[in-house]
Design a protein around this motif. Structure first.
Motif, PDB file in Angstrom:
ATOM      1  N   ASP A   1       0.817  -1.212   0.000  1.00 38.88           N
ATOM      2  CA  ASP A   1       0.000   0.000   0.000  1.00 38.88           C
ATOM      3  C   ASP A   1       0.856   1.271   0.000  1.00 38.88           C
ATOM      4  O   ASP A   1       0.449   2.312   0.491  1.00 38.88           O
ATOM      5  CB  ASP A   1      -0.923   0.017   1.231  1.00 38.88           C
ATOM      6  CG  ASP A   1      -1.968  -1.073   1.172  1.00 38.88           C
ATOM      7  OD1 ASP A   1      -2.326  -1.479   0.045  1.00 38.88           O
ATOM      8  OD2 ASP A   1      -2.421  -1.523   2.233  1.00 38.88           O
TER       9      ASP A   1
ATOM     10  N   ARG B   1      -6.559   2.444   1.511  1.00 33.72           N
ATOM     11  CA  ARG B   1      -6.898   1.879   0.200  1.00 33.72           C
ATOM     12  C   ARG B   1      -8.390   1.996  -0.084  1.00 33.72           C
ATOM     13  O   ARG B   1      -8.817   2.058  -1.242  1.00 33.72           O
ATOM     14  CB  ARG B   1      -6.450   0.406   0.150  1.00 33.72           C
ATOM     15  CG  ARG B   1      -6.730  -0.278  -1.161  1.00 33.72           C
ATOM     16  CD  ARG B   1      -6.137  -1.673  -1.192  1.00 33.72           C
ATOM     17  NE  ARG B   1      -4.691  -1.638  -1.370  1.00 33.72           N
ATOM     18  CZ  ARG B   1      -4.101  -1.560  -2.576  1.00 33.72           C
ATOM     19  NH1 ARG B   1      -4.829  -1.479  -3.678  1.00 33.72           N
ATOM     20  NH2 ARG B   1      -2.792  -1.567  -2.659  1.00 33.72           N
TER      21      ARG B   1
ATOM     22  N   LEU C   1      -9.262  10.595  -2.797  1.00 32.74           N
ATOM     23  CA  LEU C   1      -7.930  10.456  -3.385  1.00 32.74           C
ATOM     24  C   LEU C   1      -7.475  11.784  -3.993  1.00 32.74           C
ATOM     25  O   LEU C   1      -6.347  12.243  -3.742  1.00 32.74           O
ATOM     26  CB  LEU C   1      -7.955   9.375  -4.470  1.00 32.74           C
ATOM     27  CG  LEU C   1      -6.733   9.311  -5.403  1.00 32.74           C
ATOM     28  CD1 LEU C   1      -5.489   8.940  -4.621  1.00 32.74           C
ATOM     29  CD2 LEU C   1      -6.992   8.317  -6.539  1.00 32.74           C
TER      30      LEU C   1
ATOM     31  N   TYR D   1      -0.585   4.628  -1.275  1.00 34.01           N
ATOM     32  CA  TYR D   1      -1.620   5.143  -0.378  1.00 34.01           C
ATOM     33  C   TYR D   1      -0.994   5.754   0.872  1.00 34.01           C
ATOM     34  O   TYR D   1      -1.449   6.787   1.368  1.00 34.01           O
ATOM     35  CB  TYR D   1      -2.592   4.029   0.012  1.00 34.01           C
ATOM     36  CG  TYR D   1      -3.470   3.582  -1.137  1.00 34.01           C
ATOM     37  CD1 TYR D   1      -4.682   4.212  -1.397  1.00 34.01           C
ATOM     38  CD2 TYR D   1      -3.077   2.536  -1.973  1.00 34.01           C
ATOM     39  CE1 TYR D   1      -5.488   3.812  -2.461  1.00 34.01           C
ATOM     40  CE2 TYR D   1      -3.868   2.131  -3.040  1.00 34.01           C
ATOM     41  CZ  TYR D   1      -5.074   2.771  -3.279  1.00 34.01           C
ATOM     42  OH  TYR D   1      -5.862   2.391  -4.330  1.00 34.01           O
TER      43      TYR D   1
END
Length: 245
Positions: free
Chosen positions: A180, A190, A197, A183
């Motif tokens: 991840d 996630r 985002l 992220y």
């Protein structure tokens, strides 16, 4: 100070309404007194003071030495990384002069990470300290990996530098890879939506934009550019993963 005196007097005469009015009027007077033509206090001068390039370079080298020794062994690749960085940034003559001064200084006093970081916290912007931490992680990774001992020392330095936990994890994700990673760099989960985002990217891009790193130190400026590129790369990775144009 004036606003609190005015609030107290207002409360004494008119109780709570008077205290509110006194606070507002006092705040206006405080602001007028805080202009460039107004009186300056020792505290104000101290907090607005900036670190000189020479002091910054010596303190930067001190922190470099702390990271290099963090795992109990001095790696030649980490030493070369620091030396090459200073040579490419300042040129051979100035870099060698900085190293000589540093060697003279450490012979006379013990290096205190907490004292150095406290000095920098009082004299540098938060964005500069983020890039400083990024640079120190680069040293730790110079020998191919960041050891647990180095992570522990970097986490300790981050605490002294008053770098937030999320920012620390974001920077660490640029050097210690995981599933991840992208992220973590953008400081989101996630499970974040596409809108979350995009918002996270805008926030991080603004936080790490090189223009926000106000410093005369070229090493830190370069670190800012590298970190900004990592933020962009993380965003593009997630965009590709999600099929976002």
């Amino acid at each position: 100070m004036i606003k609190w005196v005015a609030a107290f007097l207002g409360y004494f005469i008119f109780r709570f309404p008077g205290a509110v009015l006194g606070f507002i009027v006092g705040s206006l007077l405080d602001n007028l007194g805080g202009s460039s033509s107004g009186p300056r206090t020792v505290f104000r001068d101290f907090t607005q003071q900036t670190v000189s390039p020479a002091d910054f370079e010596l303190n930067l080298l001190s922190l470099c030495s702390i990271v290099i020794k963090a795992d109990g062994q001095v790696s030649q690749r980490e030493l070369d990384y620091v030396r090459q960085y200073f040579l490419s940034t300042y040129g051979k003559e100035k870099a060698n002069a900085i190293f000589r001064t540093f060697n003279d200084v450490i012979k006379k006093r013990e290096i205190s990470a907490q004292r150095i970081c406290s000095f920098l916290v009082q004299r540098t912007r938060y964005e500069v300290r983020l890039q400083l931490l990024h640079f120190l992680f680069g040293i730790a990774q110079a020998d191919g990996q960041v050891s647990k001992a180095e992570v522990g020392k970097l986490r300790e330095l981050a605490g002294y530098l008053r770098v937030g936990q999320h920012d620390f994890e974001s920077i660490m994700a640029m050097f210690i890879k995981s599933a991840d990673n992208a992220y973590k760099i953008l400081e989101i989960e996630r499970s974040a939506t596409d809108d979350q985002l995009k918002k996270a990217y805008r926030t991080m891009a603004k936080k790490y934009h090189p223009d926000r790193v106000v410093t005369e130190n070229e090493a830190i400026k370069k670190g800012a550019e590298e970190k900004f590129k990592e933020v962009q790369k993380a965003y593009e990775t997630i965009q590709k993963e999600r099929g976002i144009s």
